[in-house]
Scaffold this motif. Structure first.
Motif, PDB file in Angstrom:
ATOM      1  N   GLY A 130     -42.439  -5.805   7.761  1.00  0.00           N
ATOM      2  CA  GLY A 130     -42.813  -4.427   7.462  1.00  0.00           C
ATOM      3  C   GLY A 130     -42.516  -3.471   8.595  1.00  0.00           C
ATOM      4  N   ALA A 131     -42.334  -3.993   9.817  1.00  0.00           N
ATOM      5  CA  ALA A 131     -42.037  -3.154  10.970  1.00  0.00           C
ATOM      6  C   ALA A 131     -41.329  -3.998  12.016  1.00  0.00           C
ATOM      7  N   THR A 132     -40.592  -3.324  12.874  1.00  0.00           N
ATOM      8  CA  THR A 132     -39.933  -4.008  13.986  1.00  0.00           C
ATOM      9  C   THR A 132     -40.372  -3.375  15.301  1.00  0.00           C
ATOM     10  N   LEU A 133     -40.500  -4.202  16.318  1.00  0.00           N
ATOM     11  CA  LEU A 133     -40.872  -3.761  17.670  1.00  0.00           C
ATOM     12  C   LEU A 133     -39.875  -4.396  18.623  1.00  0.00           C
ATOM     13  N   LEU A 134     -38.843  -3.634  18.992  1.00  0.00           N
ATOM     14  CA  LEU A 134     -37.731  -4.192  19.747  1.00  0.00           C
ATOM     15  C   LEU A 134     -37.463  -3.386  21.011  1.00  0.00           C
ATOM     16  N   ALA A 135     -36.843  -4.045  21.995  1.00  0.00           N
ATOM     17  CA  ALA A 135     -36.415  -3.351  23.203  1.00  0.00           C
ATOM     18  C   ALA A 135     -35.299  -2.372  22.869  1.00  0.00           C
ATOM     19  N   PRO A 136     -35.215  -1.230  23.554  1.00  0.00           N
ATOM     20  CA  PRO A 136     -34.252  -0.185  23.187  1.00  0.00           C
ATOM     21  C   PRO A 136     -32.803  -0.653  23.146  1.00  0.00           C
ATOM     22  N   ARG A 137     -32.404  -1.574  23.987  1.00  0.00           N
ATOM     23  CA  ARG A 137     -31.006  -1.987  24.062  1.00  0.00           C
ATOM     24  C   ARG A 137     -30.666  -3.134  23.114  1.00  0.00           C
ATOM     25  N   THR A 138     -31.593  -3.558  22.296  1.00  0.00           N
ATOM     26  CA  THR A 138     -31.300  -4.611  21.327  1.00  0.00           C
ATOM     27  C   THR A 138     -30.303  -4.093  20.289  1.00  0.00           C
TER      28      THR A 138
ATOM     29  N   ALA B  47     -29.821  -4.762  17.270  1.00  0.00           N
ATOM     30  CA  ALA B  47     -30.407  -4.541  15.950  1.00  0.00           C
ATOM     31  C   ALA B  47     -31.039  -3.162  15.822  1.00  0.00           C
ATOM     32  N   VAL B  48     -31.417  -2.532  16.935  1.00  0.00           N
ATOM     33  CA  VAL B  48     -32.034  -1.200  16.879  1.00  0.00           C
ATOM     34  C   VAL B  48     -31.048  -0.189  16.297  1.00  0.00           C
ATOM     35  N   ALA B  49     -29.829  -0.211  16.775  1.00  0.00           N
ATOM     36  CA  ALA B  49     -28.818   0.721  16.260  1.00  0.00           C
ATOM     37  C   ALA B  49     -28.546   0.474  14.776  1.00  0.00           C
ATOM     38  N   MET B  50     -28.595  -0.778  14.374  1.00  0.00           N
ATOM     39  CA  MET B  50     -28.380  -1.094  12.956  1.00  0.00           C
ATOM     40  C   MET B  50     -29.521  -0.553  12.104  1.00  0.00           C
ATOM     41  N   LEU B  51     -30.732  -0.711  12.544  1.00  0.00           N
ATOM     42  CA  LEU B  51     -31.879  -0.216  11.786  1.00  0.00           C
ATOM     43  C   LEU B  51     -31.851   1.309  11.674  1.00  0.00           C
ATOM     44  N   ASP B  52     -31.347   1.995  12.718  1.00  0.00           N
ATOM     45  CA  ASP B  52     -31.233   3.448  12.664  1.00  0.00           C
ATOM     46  C   ASP B  52     -30.312   3.907  11.534  1.00  0.00           C
ATOM     47  N   ARG B  53     -29.376   3.063  11.149  1.00  0.00           N
ATOM     48  CA  ARG B  53     -28.388   3.433  10.131  1.00  0.00           C
ATOM     49  C   ARG B  53     -28.747   2.946   8.731  1.00  0.00           C
ATOM     50  N   MET B  54     -29.840   2.242   8.620  1.00  0.00           N
ATOM     51  CA  MET B  54     -30.238   1.695   7.316  1.00  0.00           C
ATOM     52  C   MET B  54     -31.226   2.647   6.648  1.00  0.00           C
TER      53      MET B  54
ATOM     54  N   GLN C  11     -33.334   2.361   4.297  1.00  0.00           N
ATOM     55  CA  GLN C  11     -34.665   1.844   3.948  1.00  0.00           C
ATOM     56  C   GLN C  11     -35.567   1.642   5.177  1.00  0.00           C
ATOM     57  N   TRP C  12     -35.036   1.960   6.361  1.00  0.00           N
ATOM     58  CA  TRP C  12     -35.828   1.838   7.578  1.00  0.00           C
ATOM     59  C   TRP C  12     -35.881   3.171   8.315  1.00  0.00           C
ATOM     60  N   GLN C  13     -37.029   3.436   8.955  1.00  0.00           N
ATOM     61  CA  GLN C  13     -37.234   4.703   9.653  1.00  0.00           C
ATOM     62  C   GLN C  13     -37.765   4.447  11.060  1.00  0.00           C
ATOM     63  N   ARG C  14     -37.125   5.101  12.033  1.00  0.00           N
ATOM     64  CA  ARG C  14     -37.631   5.017  13.402  1.00  0.00           C
ATOM     65  C   ARG C  14     -38.874   5.907  13.504  1.00  0.00           C
ATOM     66  N   VAL C  15     -39.996   5.319  13.891  1.00  0.00           N
ATOM     67  CA  VAL C  15     -41.251   6.065  13.952  1.00  0.00           C
ATOM     68  C   VAL C  15     -41.754   6.260  15.381  1.00  0.00           C
TER      69      VAL C  15
ATOM     70  N   VAL D 297     -39.852   1.375  17.604  1.00  0.00           N
ATOM     71  CA  VAL D 297     -40.518   0.881  16.399  1.00  0.00           C
ATOM     72  C   VAL D 297     -39.833   1.464  15.163  1.00  0.00           C
ATOM     73  N   HIS D 298     -39.467   0.605  14.233  1.00  0.00           N
ATOM     74  CA  HIS D 298     -38.982   1.011  12.917  1.00  0.00           C
ATOM     75  C   HIS D 298     -39.957   0.478  11.869  1.00  0.00           C
ATOM     76  N   LYS D 299     -40.174   1.272  10.817  1.00  0.00           N
ATOM     77  CA  LYS D 299     -40.992   0.817   9.696  1.00  0.00           C
ATOM     78  C   LYS D 299     -40.167   0.896   8.418  1.00  0.00           C
ATOM     79  N   ARG D 300     -40.422  -0.031   7.547  1.00  0.00           N
ATOM     80  CA  ARG D 300     -39.730  -0.056   6.261  1.00  0.00           C
ATOM     81  C   ARG D 300     -40.312   1.044   5.364  1.00  0.00           C
ATOM     82  N   ARG D 301     -39.408   1.792   4.733  1.00  0.00           N
ATOM     83  CA  ARG D 301     -39.865   2.859   3.848  1.00  0.00           C
ATOM     84  C   ARG D 301     -40.495   2.296   2.579  1.00  0.00           C
ATOM     85  N   ASP D 302     -39.917   1.238   2.041  1.00  0.00           N
ATOM     86  CA  ASP D 302     -40.422   0.611   0.821  1.00  0.00           C
ATOM     87  C   ASP D 302     -40.629  -0.871   1.087  1.00  0.00           C
ATOM     88  N   PRO D 303     -41.573  -1.490   0.418  1.00  0.00           N
ATOM     89  CA  PRO D 303     -41.787  -2.935   0.608  1.00  0.00           C
ATOM     90  C   PRO D 303     -40.564  -3.718   0.166  1.00  0.00           C
TER      91      PRO D 303
END
Length: 533
Positions: free
Chosen positions: A493-501, A503-510, A512-516, A524-530
């Motif tokens: 439901g959420a990700t907690l990753l180091a800034p240089r990972t 996967a962070v850049a990938m989540l920014d482009r998806m 269904q995911w939002q950087r919060v 931190v990214h959270k999923r918009r929908d389950p």
């Protein structure tokens, strides 16, 4: 002893400080020629040689006190003071968080966990805490004094190890050569001076190894007095199998010292000791199972390459390890030779240190003990029993300094490194209510400490090699499809990753995911929908 004539005086003066002091004492108490006293000639001899005798007494009593007796305390207190100054350095590993939380769990439940209570990816899987005693110690220190208390405990254990290390080396080496060995050991051990269970076992390891080396140096019987150390070792840390392995060189050297006809007698001498050592190593709440933990860790295979302390030494840039290695090679080139068993032990320790960064600790603290006697025979400097006893006068003053430094350290406001403490991200993104969190490996310890179930943390023996390898490949986007599948497989439901990972850049482009939330420590990214199952 009574002087027979003045001609014997010089030989008497060389006998030692305690015997020399007897002559002027008798000269003061007895009249010349009196019954039981000394003669006129003897009194003249005392007067003649009194300046030389005084110099000899001062040299034999003051010099050992100023160097050999003081050095172990000076090293121990110096290391302790240094570690208190750089206290946050000891709190730079995320496992310090999780070890404290495991200790608090044990204290709260009055039992040891038999399955995993801290993660959601492996929740309920069989798992034992093989370092339970260290974790209880750290948890108790944290409960009493917070993070300064944890630093004091870890620093005191490291300082005690170096004090003992210095004391044992001084039995064979000069103070100057001992100090060089200590400095080299500090350099090698420095990257791994962390508030974790392995530092609590360092004094035990040094004492156990020194006891076995003493038997090798003197050809003495097995050190049965040291067997209780193994009970402490096996409950503090999962490396007790090393203690059993160190018995082998002692037995081998004892065999090589004797004729083949005496080998059965030597083996019968060491067999009961070895059996008792094995039994002592099994005295844990989990029986002999902790003995297998190193094999379980090494069984992680290629996944170990993702964990910094388990990687091989890196010679792409000049570091302390390389410089000390080159210095050792240079010393050997200058004609330093070792007995075959000692050479094999040092080669083995060097292999371990080259294969994994964390094993530089073993090379630092064990190799000098095995080298001390051969180097002492070549360069001189063996300490005598009288000189060793001179250190007793230092105890009270040293303990006073120790208490003063500990009090100052406990008054400081320190905590773990910010890079492993995503406190702000967890609070502002309200991750405690975000469902399952895919966390960075370095944040696992903090999440355990904060009571948030982890996807992964530092317990490699729990998660296993394939799991760790898949996790790292996914977050590095080595396998993009598997990264997306992993998010769905575990209902993240959420990700907690180091800034240089990556996967962070990938989540920014998806979509269904939002950087919060983001800062220098975590994103931190959270999923918009389950997730759709």
């Amino acid at each position: 002893m009574r002087l027979q004539n003045a001609a014997e005086t010089p030989r008497f003066l060389l006998a030692g400080g305690s015997r020399m002091q007897a002559v002027p004492t008798r000269a003061r108490r007895a009249a010349p020629g009196a019954n039981g006293g000394i003669t006129k000639e003897e009194l003249n001899a005392c007067v003649l040689f009194w300046p030389a005798m005084t110099d000899q007494v001062v040299h034999s009593a003051v010099q050992p006190f100023s160097a050999r007796a003081v050095l172990p305390w000076a090293v121990g207190l110096g290391v302790y003071a240094l570690l208190l100054v750089v206290g946050p350095w000891l709190l730079g590993d995320p496992d310090s968080y999780s070890h404290i939380e495991v200790g608090r769990w044990i204290i709260a439940h009055g039992a040891l966990p038999e399955s995993d209570p801290f993660s959601f990816s492996r929740h309920g899987a069989p798992w034992i805490t093989f370092e339970w005693l260290s974790e209880v110690v750290y948890a108790g220190a944290y409960a009493l004094s917070g993070w300064p208390g944890v630093v004091v405990v870890a620093a005191a254990a490291i300082a005690l190890a170096f004090g003992l290390f210095t004391f044992f080396l001084l039995r064979e080496l000069s103070p100057a050569l001992t100090l060089l060995m200590v400095i080299a050991a500090v350099i090698l051990l420095a990257p791994h001076m962390l508030a974790r269970p392995h530092v609590l076992v360092l004094p035990v390891m040094v004492t156990w190894a020194a006891a076995l080396v003493r038997c090798m140096d003197r050809g003495g019987p097995p050190p049965y007095w040291a067997l209780p150390l193994l009970v402490l070792w096996t409950n503090l840390h999962g490396s007790v199998v090393l203690a059993l392995g160190l018995i082998g060189p002692a037995v081998l050297e004892a065999l090589l010292r004797e004729r083949r006809s005496e080998w059965p007698r030597v083996l019968l001498r060491w067999l009961p000791f070895s059996a008792l050592a094995l039994a002592a190593s099994c005295l844990t709440p989990h029986g002999p199972e902790p003995l297998l933990m190193p094999l379980t860790t090494l069984g992680l295979g290629s996944a170990l390459a993702w964990i910094g302390e388990w990687r091989p030494q890196d010679f792409s840039h000049v570091g302390g390890f390389e410089l000390l290695l080159l210095a050792g090679i240079f010393a050997l080139a200058r004609g330093v030779t070792l007995p075959v068993v000692r050479a094999l032990v040092v080669i083995g320790l060097l292999h371990f240190a080259l294969a994994q960064v964390r094993n530089a600790d073993l090379l630092a603290m064990l190799a000098p003990l095995y080298l001390a006697a051969p180097l002492g025979r070549k360069f001189g400097g063996r300490i005598t029993d009288d000189e060793a006893g001179a250190s007793r006068g230092m105890n009270l003053a040293a303990f006073g300094v120790l208490i003063a430094m500990s009090g100052a350290a406990l008054a400081r406001d320190i905590g773990p490194a910010a890079v492993i403490t995503p406190k702000a991200a967890v609070a502002r993104a309200d991750l405690a209510k975000a469902g399952r969190v895919l966390n960075d490996y370095s944040f696992g310890g903090y999440l355990v400490f904060a009571g948030i179930p982890t996807f992964i943390d530092g317990r490699g023996e729990l998660f296993g090699g394939p799991f760790i390898d898949r996790y790292n490949r996914a977050l590095a986007l080595v396998d993009l499809a598997d990264f997306l599948k992993l998010l769905d497989d575990y209902d993240i439901g959420a990700t907690l990753l180091a800034p240089r990972t990556p996967a962070v850049a990938m989540l920014d482009r998806m979509p269904q995911w939002q950087r919060v939330y983001s800062d220098d420590v975590a994103v931190v990214h959270k999923r918009r929908d389950p997730p759709q199952r």
